[in-house]
Design an enzyme around this catalytic site. Structure first.
Site, PDB file in Angstrom:
ATOM      1  N   PHE A 138     -77.878 120.509  97.506  1.00  0.00           N
ATOM      2  CA  PHE A 138     -77.010 121.341  96.669  1.00  0.00           C
ATOM      3  C   PHE A 138     -75.842 120.489  96.212  1.00  0.00           C
ATOM      4  CE2 PHE A 138     -73.523 124.002  95.480  1.00  0.00           C
ATOM      5  CZ  PHE A 138     -74.140 124.944  94.681  1.00  0.00           C
ATOM      6  N   ASP A 223     -72.134 113.072  98.993  1.00  0.00           N
ATOM      7  CA  ASP A 223     -71.446 114.275  98.538  1.00  0.00           C
ATOM      8  C   ASP A 223     -70.907 114.993  99.772  1.00  0.00           C
ATOM      9  OD1 ASP A 223     -70.654 116.810  97.765  1.00  0.00           O
ATOM     10  OD2 ASP A 223     -72.394 117.210  96.492  1.00  0.00           O
ATOM     11  N   LYS A 252     -63.605 121.280  97.536  1.00  0.00           N
ATOM     12  CA  LYS A 252     -63.380 122.400  98.456  1.00  0.00           C
ATOM     13  C   LYS A 252     -62.108 122.284  99.299  1.00  0.00           C
ATOM     14  CE  LYS A 252     -67.919 124.319  98.094  1.00  0.00           C
ATOM     15  NZ  LYS A 252     -69.289 123.907  98.134  1.00  0.00           N
TER      16      LYS A 252
HETATM   17  C1  LIG Z   1     -69.944 123.571  96.850  1.00  0.00           C
HETATM   18  C2  LIG Z   1     -70.619 122.273  96.680  1.00  0.00           C
HETATM   19  C3  LIG Z   1     -70.663 121.636  95.424  1.00  0.00           C
HETATM   20  C4  LIG Z   1     -70.143 122.279  94.162  1.00  0.00           C
HETATM   21  O1  LIG Z   1     -68.792 122.555  94.191  1.00  0.00           O
HETATM   22  P1  LIG Z   1     -68.147 123.585  93.119  1.00  0.00           P
HETATM   23  O2  LIG Z   1     -66.676 123.501  93.382  1.00  0.00           O
HETATM   24  O3  LIG Z   1     -68.712 124.939  93.443  1.00  0.00           O
HETATM   25  O4  LIG Z   1     -68.545 123.121  91.775  1.00  0.00           O
HETATM   26  C5  LIG Z   1     -71.251 120.389  95.356  1.00  0.00           C
HETATM   27  N1  LIG Z   1     -71.753 119.794  96.453  1.00  0.00           N
HETATM   28  C6  LIG Z   1     -71.725 120.377  97.664  1.00  0.00           C
HETATM   29  C7  LIG Z   1     -72.282 119.643  98.828  1.00  0.00           C
HETATM   30  C8  LIG Z   1     -71.180 121.645  97.821  1.00  0.00           C
HETATM   31  O5  LIG Z   1     -71.194 122.240  99.012  1.00  0.00           O
END
Ligand SMILES: *Cc1c(COP(=O)(O)O)cnc(C)c1O
Length: 405
Positions: A138, A223, A252
């Protein structure tokens, strides 16, 4: 009928399926609904609220900066950006940072950097750069990012998709080696897959990945939008195995529970691929976000939130495992980031979440079978005990129902 819920359903797009609770206030690990009922937040907005709701230091940093300067645009220098990025580079061990707002934008930034580096430094023929990703990933919701998702729900009806991506099973070093070609510029992965259900790779995998990427001159991009900033019991999940990746994506919790703040960080030769005009964001690096991001990093460090995550996460995992519920097939995770896999033949993860909500504990299922426990990192042992009690009651109630059925 709750008129607030009806109204949201009437005026807001139906791209989520929320639990039927209307949140009206938050403080620390607590949330209150519009009727004044109190809930323990075991979800922390997918890690965006690792600091807890309305942390007093975060509120202070936000309001102080808000009354001084919020938005300047990067047409000019601003006095909050450099201190923020200096701190960010120092805690991550990366050379240079590019500030963005949401996670998906920072991922997009990483993809662009990797491709340019592939052409300009590695010498990949024009238009041929390939990026390898992990299956079950994701990385966000833009058209390009969903192009390499393996989840049909994220993709259906949104094509045509962006080419140039390949996926390999998460945690499979042999498959990764087989997928690398001279045109591979990067391997992009979460160190632990969050939205997939808090899935851990085999131990030693990321270390092997780093060696393999070095051998083939492929960038390793992690990520850590969800796993980073203390969530797994290390400041960054990559630190469980390696010194640093070639590039890193954060978001986040970087916003301290206040607002979206994200960043792409990289080795200098990778970041140097961006030249004036080649990439940008109107709000990226805005003074308000920079002040908030800097304070978020300081609070994490000064309140030892990472250490708390390691210690209390191990405690929570033990306690959940100790419930020995026949409904639970696995409890896994690192730090305060735990997935409880519910046997779908016995109960639905959503039912568990609904029943937890009735007992004052908020969580959200992921992928229909996993209940996640990812509270703010400021949670105490006593609060964990009360959450585990609620989980125990819900699981035994559901086990009873199943037995009678
Ligand atoms: C939440 C998330 C994203 C996307 O972040 P947004 O602020 O919702 O665009 C990308 N990578 C990971 C691993 C995430 O948990």
């Amino acid at each position: 009928m709750n008129t607030t819920i009806d109204k949201e359903n009437r005026y807001c797009a139906h791209n989520y399926h929320p639990l039927p609770v209307v949140i009206a206030r938050g403080e620390g690990v607590w949330l209150w609904d519009d009727a004044g009922n109190k809930y323990l937040d075991m979800m922390s907005a997918y890690s965006a609220v690792s600091h807890g709701h309305s942390h007093p230091r975060m509120v202070k940093a936000l309001t102080a900066q808000a009354s001084r300067l919020c938005i300047a645009s990067r047409a000019f220098y601003s006095d909050t950006l450099a201190p923020f990025l200096e701190k960010l580079c120092s805690v991550t061990g990366m050379d240079v940072a590019l500030p963005m707002n949401t996670g998906a934008e920072a991922v997009e930034t990483a993809l662009k950097a990797a491709r340019r580096w592939g052409y300009n430094v590695k010498g990949i023929p024009a238009g041929k750069a390939e990026i390898i990703v992990s299956r079950g990933n994701f990385h966000g919701r833009t058209t390009t990012i969903i192009s390499f998702s393996s989840d049909e729900e994220y993709k259906q009806g949104f094509g045509p998709f962006t080419p140039g991506f390949k996926d390999v099973p998460f945690g499979d070093i042999t498959a990764l080696e087989a997928a690398i070609t001279p045109n591979t510029c990067a391997f992009l992965t979460e160190p632990i897959q969050g939205e997939a259900g808090i899935v851990l790779p085999p131990e030693g995998w990321l270390k092997q990945v780093q060696a393999l990427c070095r051998k083939h001159n492929v960038l390793l991009i992690t990520d850590e939008i969800q796993s980073g900033l203390g969530r797994t019991g290390k400041l960054f999940a990559f630190q469980h195995e390696i010194d640093r990746p070639d590039a890193l994506i954060l978001g986040k919790a970087l916003g301290g529970g206040m607002m979206p703040v994200s960043a792409f960080l990289a080795r200098k030769d990778v970041m140097d691929q961006f030249t004036p005009g080649s990439h940008g964001s109107t709000f990226g690096g805005n003074p308000l976000g920079a002040a908030v991001g800097l304070e978020a990093l300081r609070v994490l460090e000064e309140e030892k939130l990472t250490e708390r995550s390691a210690e209390l996460g191990a405690y929570l995992k033990d306690r959940l495992r100790g419930l020995n519920s026949p409904l639970v097939s696995e409890v896994r995770g690192k730090g305060l980031w735990i997935g409880m896999e519910i046997d779908p033949a016995k109960a639905a993860a959503r039912t568990v979440c609904e029943k937890l909500m009735a007992r004052g504990v908020l969580s959200k299922e992921t992928h229909h079978t996993v209940v996640r426990f990812a509270p703010p990192l400021i949670i105490t042992k006593e609060q964990i005990d009360s959450a585990v009690n609620a989980v125990r009651e819900v699981l035994s109630e559901l086990a009873e129902v199943k037995k009678r059925a």
